[in-house]
Design an enzyme around this catalytic site. Structure first.
Site, PDB file in Angstrom:
ATOM      1  CE  LYS A  97      -8.671  -3.416   3.608  1.00 13.78           C
ATOM      2  NZ  LYS A  97      -7.624  -2.507   3.201  1.00 13.78           N
ATOM      3  CD1 TRP A 145      -2.095  -2.170   1.989  1.00 17.57           C
ATOM      4  CD2 TRP A 145      -2.931  -1.363   0.072  1.00 17.57           C
ATOM      5  NE1 TRP A 145      -3.093  -3.018   1.557  1.00 17.57           N
ATOM      6  CE2 TRP A 145      -3.620  -2.552   0.397  1.00 17.57           C
ATOM      7  CE3 TRP A 145      -3.288  -0.684  -1.101  1.00 17.57           C
ATOM      8  CZ2 TRP A 145      -4.633  -3.081  -0.401  1.00 17.57           C
ATOM      9  CZ3 TRP A 145      -4.297  -1.202  -1.903  1.00 17.57           C
ATOM     10  CH2 TRP A 145      -4.958  -2.380  -1.550  1.00 17.57           C
ATOM     11  CG  ASP A 204      -3.260   3.940   4.272  1.00 21.57           C
ATOM     12  OD1 ASP A 204      -4.326   3.757   4.893  1.00 21.57           O
ATOM     13  OD2 ASP A 204      -2.928   3.288   3.258  1.00 21.57           O
TER      14      ASP A 204
HETATM   15  C1  LIG Z   1      -7.071  -1.904   1.946  1.00 22.49           C
HETATM   16  C2  LIG Z   1      -6.057  -0.852   2.086  1.00 22.49           C
HETATM   17  C3  LIG Z   1      -5.974   0.213   1.173  1.00 22.49           C
HETATM   18  C4  LIG Z   1      -6.847   0.308  -0.044  1.00 22.49           C
HETATM   19  O1  LIG Z   1      -8.152   0.634   0.306  1.00 22.49           O
HETATM   20  P1  LIG Z   1      -9.296   0.860  -0.787  1.00 22.49           P
HETATM   21  O2  LIG Z   1     -10.394   1.387   0.054  1.00 22.49           O
HETATM   22  O3  LIG Z   1      -9.575  -0.477  -1.393  1.00 22.49           O
HETATM   23  O4  LIG Z   1      -8.803   1.833  -1.789  1.00 22.49           O
HETATM   24  C5  LIG Z   1      -5.025   1.183   1.410  1.00 22.49           C
HETATM   25  N1  LIG Z   1      -4.207   1.129   2.462  1.00 22.49           N
HETATM   26  C6  LIG Z   1      -4.259   0.118   3.362  1.00 22.49           C
HETATM   27  C7  LIG Z   1      -3.316   0.120   4.526  1.00 22.49           C
HETATM   28  C8  LIG Z   1      -5.194  -0.893   3.203  1.00 22.49           C
HETATM   29  O5  LIG Z   1      -5.248  -1.903   4.078  1.00 22.49           O
END
Ligand SMILES: *Cc1c(COP(=O)(O)O)cnc(C)c1O
Length: 358
Positions: A196, A103, A172
């Site tokens: 998540k 990511w 993030d």
């Molecule tokens: C799942 C995830 C993403 C991507 O998320 P989307 O909502 O599918 O764009 C980005 N960063 C992390 C740490 C993730 O676990």
């Protein structure tokens, strides 16, 4: 209808059962609306009270003061990879990025489209099994911001604590948002896709400190300008997703808040890591001290044994344990809403599988 299984999905992940039951009970008619939440205006008093409650709960759980804006955006965390540099990567400065996995790499690729991007630390050399030690990060002059990924969903590593960085940190937190308390002073912007640890797919929570927001670039496309969404409800938000998120926030508060989430998450992850550590059969992917409490990754001696593990677990009602296609191995995601009973069942299964197949 089939029965609910022990679900270790990395995303979209498990939701609290009590939340799903409430959603079911309100599905045809939300409070006094005479319709479901999906069938009324996003400017109705009913929806307004939901989104205001979600904001209030976030402020209370995280301790956000009024200088923080709380936005509910669409486009996933992946859109934030582009929106952050578009708003904040100014022509005169570089942005610093810490590369801790898949990511992070995607975030870096989007920033490079916008401007000068420096990878100041990376754990690529060791297969992303750790978070680079803070003392090894390259320092660059006056970065626009420093971007980190607090939890690496695919490799199973996590920052053990908030990073000490001069200047603004953008994080993030998609896969560990609200799993533990956060030292907010360190951050200027935090984003998290809901699916998540926070709710269903379709909404991304973005927290921005006002003084950081004021530094954004001029003449941005309206929908990609954080200022648009900080100023007012500009267009139709993901109503249903925000509605479910609000219920999850209530559930977190009722469950004791972030200190209690952190305590439970440590306890749950500890149940699995202790099986790994006591065994010569299982080996953890992440280095000690860098292990994620949200995504627990481990290997078995041979890929065929991993396939057998996933198949037999599934037959016993433990699902979504296969590692990410890019990483292989086994991954158990134990987000806030993953019940301790499910984790105990997995720990017992691991011990039994080792005894009979190891
Ligand atoms: C799942 C995830 C993403 C991507 O998320 P989307 O909502 O599918 O764009 C980005 N960063 C992390 C740490 C993730 O676990």
């Amino acid at each position: 209808m089939g029965e609910r299984l022990h679900n270790f999905s990395a995303g979209p992940g498990v939701l609290p059962e009590s939340v799903l039951i409430e959603v079911r009970d309100e599905l045809l008619c939300f409070r006094d609306a005479g319709a479901s939440i999906m069938e009324i205006s996003h400017r109705s008093p009913q929806y307004t009270s939901v989104v205001e409650s979600a904001r209030e709960l976030l402020r209370e759980l995280l301790g956000l003061d009024p200088s923080w804006h709380i936005l509910f955006l669409q486009g996933g965390a992946s859109m934030q990879f582009y929106q952050v540099p578009l708003n904040f990567l100014t022509p005169g400065n570089a942005a610093a990025y810490v590369n801790t996995g898949a990511w992070s790499k995607k975030a870096i690729a989007e920033a490079q489209r916008i401007g000068h991007t420096e990878v100041v630390a990376s754990s690529a050399d060791t297969g992303f099994d750790q978070i680079p030690e803070r003392s090894t990060w390259k320092s660059i002059a006056d970065p626009a911001y420093t971007h980190i990924t607090t939890n690496n969903t695919i490799f199973g590593t996590q920052f053990a604590s908030d990073p000490e960085v001069e200047g603004v940190v953008v994080a993030d937190m998609s896969s560990d948002f609200l799993s533990r308390p956060v030292r907010l002073d360190d951050y200027g912007l935090i984003y998290a896709g809901a699916q998540k640890n926070l709710g269903p797919a379709g909404v991304t929570v973005v927290l921005i400190k006002d003084d950081f927001l004021q530094r954004r670039n001029a003449d941005l496309p309206t929908m990609l300008d954080y200022g648009t969404h900080a100023a007012k409800l500009f267009n139709t938000p993901p109503v249903f997703a925000v509605y479910v998120v609000e219920k999850v926030l209530q559930w977190i508060k009722a469950g004791g808040g972030l200190d209690e989430m952190a305590r439970r998450n440590e306890q749950k992850a500890g149940l699995i890591y202790s099986v790994i550590d006591a065994s010569d059969f299982y080996s953890g992917v992440a280095k000690h001290g860098h292990r994620s409490l949200m995504n627990i990754t481990f290997r078995l001696p041979a890929p065929e044994q991993e396939t057998a593990f996933v198949d037999r677990a599934k037959a016993e009602g433990l699902v979504a344990l296969k590692g990410h296609r890019s990483a292989g191995g086994i991954r158990a995601s134990t987000y806030n809403a993953c019940p301790t009973d499910s984790v105990r069942a997995l720990a017992a299964f691991m011990t039994e599988f080792e005894r009979t197949a190891g």
